[in-house]
Design a protein around this motif. Structure first.
Motif, mmCIF file in Angstrom:
data_model
loop_
_atom_site.group_PDB
_atom_site.id
_atom_site.type_symbol
_atom_site.label_atom_id
_atom_site.label_comp_id
_atom_site.label_asym_id
_atom_site.label_seq_id
_atom_site.Cartn_x
_atom_site.Cartn_y
_atom_site.Cartn_z
ATOM 1 N N ASN A 252 103.822 92.872 -9.536
ATOM 2 C CA ASN A 252 104.790 93.048 -9.082
ATOM 3 C C ASN A 252 105.015 93.216 -7.631
ATOM 4 O O ASN A 252 105.129 94.055 -7.050
ATOM 5 C CB ASN A 252 104.559 94.986 -10.101
ATOM 6 C CG ASN A 252 105.625 95.784 -9.978
ATOM 7 O OD1 ASN A 252 106.877 95.740 -9.330
ATOM 8 N ND2 ASN A 252 105.311 97.363 -10.042
ATOM 9 N N ALA A 253 105.300 92.213 -7.357
ATOM 10 C CA ALA A 253 105.662 91.846 -5.850
ATOM 11 C C ALA A 253 107.155 92.758 -5.720
ATOM 12 O O ALA A 253 107.055 92.526 -4.896
ATOM 13 C CB ALA A 253 105.471 90.149 -5.706
ATOM 14 N N LEU A 254 108.052 92.592 -5.902
ATOM 15 C CA LEU A 254 109.142 93.158 -5.957
ATOM 16 C C LEU A 254 109.275 94.736 -5.607
ATOM 17 O O LEU A 254 110.352 94.747 -4.542
ATOM 18 C CB LEU A 254 110.517 92.676 -6.914
ATOM 19 C CG LEU A 254 110.494 91.622 -7.563
ATOM 20 C CD1 LEU A 254 111.226 91.403 -8.599
ATOM 21 C CD2 LEU A 254 110.174 90.201 -6.325
ATOM 22 N N SER A 255 108.371 95.654 -6.133
ATOM 23 C CA SER A 255 108.069 96.932 -5.844
ATOM 24 C C SER A 255 107.178 97.547 -4.873
ATOM 25 O O SER A 255 107.212 98.259 -4.757
ATOM 26 C CB SER A 255 108.692 97.808 -7.194
ATOM 27 O OG SER A 255 107.359 97.378 -7.876
ATOM 28 N N GLY A 341 98.164 86.294 -7.432
ATOM 29 C CA GLY A 341 100.478 87.246 -8.094
ATOM 30 C C GLY A 341 100.273 87.507 -6.534
ATOM 31 O O GLY A 341 101.199 87.116 -5.746
ATOM 32 N N SER A 342 99.072 88.683 -5.357
ATOM 33 C CA SER A 342 99.177 89.224 -4.032
ATOM 34 C C SER A 342 99.354 87.904 -2.937
ATOM 35 O O SER A 342 100.229 87.948 -2.420
ATOM 36 C CB SER A 342 98.310 89.888 -3.366
ATOM 37 O OG SER A 342 97.815 90.805 -4.323
ATOM 38 N N ALA A 343 98.266 86.829 -3.511
ATOM 39 C CA ALA A 343 98.872 85.783 -2.853
ATOM 40 C C ALA A 343 99.860 84.236 -2.739
ATOM 41 O O ALA A 343 100.281 83.920 -1.697
ATOM 42 C CB ALA A 343 97.405 84.739 -2.859
ATOM 43 N N GLN A 348 105.288 83.250 -0.670
ATOM 44 C CA GLN A 348 107.009 82.998 -0.420
ATOM 45 C C GLN A 348 107.635 83.967 0.956
ATOM 46 O O GLN A 348 108.616 83.332 1.388
ATOM 47 C CB GLN A 348 107.732 83.429 -2.369
ATOM 48 C CG GLN A 348 106.732 83.127 -3.235
ATOM 49 C CD GLN A 348 107.391 84.240 -3.862
ATOM 50 O OE1 GLN A 348 107.513 84.400 -4.364
ATOM 51 N NE2 GLN A 348 107.261 83.237 -5.486
ATOM 52 N N ASN A 349 107.097 84.630 1.055
ATOM 53 C CA ASN A 349 107.284 85.943 2.019
ATOM 54 C C ASN A 349 107.273 85.134 3.388
ATOM 55 O O ASN A 349 107.594 85.343 3.842
ATOM 56 C CB ASN A 349 106.489 87.153 2.574
ATOM 57 C CG ASN A 349 107.239 87.871 3.061
ATOM 58 O OD1 ASN A 349 108.370 88.763 2.477
ATOM 59 N ND2 ASN A 349 106.616 88.764 4.087
ATOM 60 N N SER A 448 104.046 89.235 7.047
ATOM 61 C CA SER A 448 103.297 87.727 7.130
ATOM 62 C C SER A 448 102.838 86.650 8.087
ATOM 63 O O SER A 448 101.902 85.869 7.621
ATOM 64 C CB SER A 448 104.863 86.548 6.541
ATOM 65 O OG SER A 448 105.741 86.382 7.235
ATOM 66 N N GLY A 449 103.076 87.342 8.819
ATOM 67 C CA GLY A 449 102.519 86.921 10.646
ATOM 68 C C GLY A 449 103.190 85.900 10.874
ATOM 69 O O GLY A 449 103.015 85.342 11.908
#
Length: 510
Positions: A252-255, A341-343, A348-349, A448-449
């Motif tokens: 659920n990376a979008l929310s 999933g978090s990675a 992508q970000n 993202s740094g």
């Protein structure tokens, strides 16, 4: 050369102990033991062969009752008579339940070639066997008929010399109801004796991963049947059990706010093919001028060019040892899916943030890291965005350092950006969220740094349509077993970021 090619059974009936289905589709690529393979029309001739379990010749369960080409000549259909053994009865029940519902062709290839993508093209082959398997290649070829009868043993024991005729108890099978979306129709008077369908332990993504790994380690294990059943049955009604579907079913990376840079720009759907795509861009528009009476009209045509956007693959993997697999609880696999999933979301970000930072322009004036300097920078950036795009800026993306500065801006101790009172409507930014409002712009913090510190290029004011992130709806979670005894879990996705109008991003200048 021997080739094993899986096809899915097309039907099942439980009255006459037969299994019917399609064993070959001509001119259609399929997965085989040698890789991708395509049987050309007429390359395989129907023949009477034995049916075995999972390509184990020592486990025959039936033989060909009939085999013939389909009327259109594009496939071969076959019916197999199943032996009246425990293994045969189990195979019939598994076919009806959709657990072991595939046919896999065994063929000796006599003439073949390869096309450009490496697919083997079979021109001539000899059919030597067919296997009943849980891993078919084509979903459209399902079991069409499974039939079985049950003999009834008389209660009275015959005396020596008495002739006893075998009797078969039969009942008229009820007319099968037509059910929309049904995969097959089963007609039966009695189920196979002493057979209980296995209760699947797959109840979530973690347990799916656990049994997928164990199925890779041993293709004949119960886990292989559990995974096949989950993918076939649960996947059609609950995509969460098949993590090759969509990202939002896995991550659920979008929310959850972990992709600040992506959230700050516009979104699009990635094309379904190719390693790059093109976007038409207007480079000159038609002009309209005042024209005097009888004067000539200037002819200016619309001109366009194309922006080429490369598609990038994002992939990560995790290698597990057999000891971890055997000694871990399902909670471990749930956590593994979450971490991977978090990675993926972070990678992508970071990719998008880097492109925004590289392609955006910079305001001409210098602005101090103060409340007055922030107001001056946003004012200049808004005008620059409008001048360069003919659209209004709507978002601002900042580094964590600038986030800290903005939260600290105050008027005699009264915060400017986290107060709700009417006399202070400069915006809302607090320490519990990476989103807010600053001077009328939607506020995002980059995690993202790529945007760091409080110096030049630590903030960017954006017209979100100037940059677009294109994302595929399909994300693949793979389980592979290398030869060193470990198991590899990999997560793959594709995305692309298009810079449409560089003036739509205006970086700060300290």
């Amino acid at each position: 050369m021997k080739v094993l090619t899986p096809f899915t059974i097309t039907a099942a009936d439980s009255e006459a102990r037969t299994i019917t289905g399609q064993i070959v589709q001509f001119d259609t690529p399929a997965s085989a033991s040698t890789g991708k393979v395509l049987f050309k029309s007429g390359s395989l001739i129907p023949a009477s062969v034995k049916l075995n379990l999972e390509h184990d010749a020592s486990r025959p369960i039936g033989k060909t009752l009939s085999m013939e080409l389909a009327p259109d000549g594009k496939s071969i259909n076959a019916t197999f008579k199943i032996s009246k053994t425990n293994a045969g009865s189990d195979a019939i029940q598994e076919a009806m339940d959709g657990l072991r519902d595939g046919f896999s062709v065994e063929a000796n290839v006599l003439d073949h070639g390869f096309n450009e993508d490496g697919t083997m093209i079979v021109n001539e082959a000899t059919l030597i066997g067919v296997a009943l398997t849980h891993n078919p290649a084509f979903d459209e070829a399902r079991v069409s008929h499974v039939a079985a009868t049950t003999e009834v043993i008389p209660d009275e024991t015959p005396t020596e010399g008495d002739a006893v005729e075998p009797t078969t108890e039969k009942t008229e099978a009820p007319t099968a109801e037509v059910v929309e979306a049904s995969q097959y129709i089963v007609q039966a008077n009695k189920p196979a004796p002493y057979f209980t369908s296995p209760r699947s332990p797959i109840v979530n993504l973690g347990s799916w991963m656990e049994h997928s790994i164990k199925a890779k380690l041993n293709t004949m294990s119960d886990s292989a049947i559990f995974v096949a059943a989950a993918n076939d049955d649960l996947g059609t009604t609950n995509p969460a059990f098949n993590p090759t579907r969509q990202l939002t079913e896995v991550i659920n990376a979008l929310s959850n706010g972990t992709r600040g840079a992506i959230d700050a720009i516009s979104r699009g759907t990635l094309p379904d093919a190719g390693l790059q795509f093109e976007i038409p861009k207007i480079s000159q528009i038609a002009e309209v001028d005042p024209v005097a009476e009888g004067g000539a009209v200037t002819n200016t045509g619309i001109e366009s060019a194309f922006i080429s956007v490369p598609i990038t693959r994002f992939a990560g993997r995790n290698i597990l040892t057999t000891e971890i697999i055997d000694r871990s609880s399902p909670d471990f696999f749930n956590e593994l899916v979450r971490i991977m999933g978090s990675a993926m979301a972070f990678a992508q970000n970071k990719y998008v943030a880097n492109q925004i930072k590289t392609d955006s322009n910079r305001v001409s004036g210098t602005h101090a890291n103060t409340a007055a300097g922030l107001i001056s920078y946003v004012s200049e950036a808004n005008v620059a965005v409008y001048s360069g795009t003919q659209r209004f800026a709507r978002n601002i993306l900042v580094s964590p350092g600038q986030w800290s500065n903005i939260m600290g801006y105050n008027d005699s101790g009264t915060p400017l950006f986290n107060a709700y009172f009417p006399q202070n409507q400069a915006g809302l930014v607090n320490g519990q969220s990476q989103r807010g409002v600053v001077l009328g712009l939607n506020f995002y913090v980059d995690n993202s740094g790529e945007f760091t510190g409080t110096s030049d290029d630590s903030m960017v004011v954006l017209e979100p349509d100037a940059f677009t992130w294109y994302e595929s709806g399909n994300f693949r979670l793979d389980v592979n077993k290398p030869s060193d005894g470990t198991v590899e879990i990999s997560l793959n996705s594709y995305g692309a970021c298009a810079t449409k109008v560089a003036n739509g991003g205006q970086m700060n200048n300290v």
